[in-house]
Design a protein around this motif. Structure first.
Motif: not given
Length: 99
Positions: A6-19, A73-76
């Motif tokens: 659900e998080l990555i299927s956004s129509d706006i860009p999603v920047l994820i920092d894996f830390y 991610y954008k739109d999954g």
């Protein structure tokens, strides 16, 4: 993992920092970098941090090996991925390509 979908299927860009949390504790500078990125992008993008150790199944599924690892991610769909530290301007410019 359903929530991640659900998080990555956004129509706006999603920047994820894996830390990894124990490494982040030693780096206040990096917290400010992500704050700057989030502030600059406003509601045009999401900036999210995911602790690798608390989300091992997801990290393994995405083959996260380096720390930190950034993914946009954008739109999954994964648009960009890189391991290693990045400065705020680089991250902002990368995300803006997908706005």
């Amino acid at each position: 993992m359903a929530k991640f979908g659900e998080l990555i299927s956004s129509d706006i860009p999603v920047l994820i920092d894996f830390y990894v949390e124990w490494e982040e504790e030693n780096s206040d500078d990096f917290h400010s970098v992500l704050r700057d990125v989030a502030a600059a992008l406003g509601d045009k993008a999401k900036v999210i941090k995911i602790d690798i150790e608390k989300n091992e199944v997801l990290a393994n599924a995405l083959r996260i090996k380096g720390n930190p690892t950034f993914i946009i991610y954008k739109d999954g769909e994964m648009k960009w991925r890189q391991s290693g530290t990045q400065d705020a301007n680089t991250l902002i410019n990368l995300v803006q390509q997908y706005v």
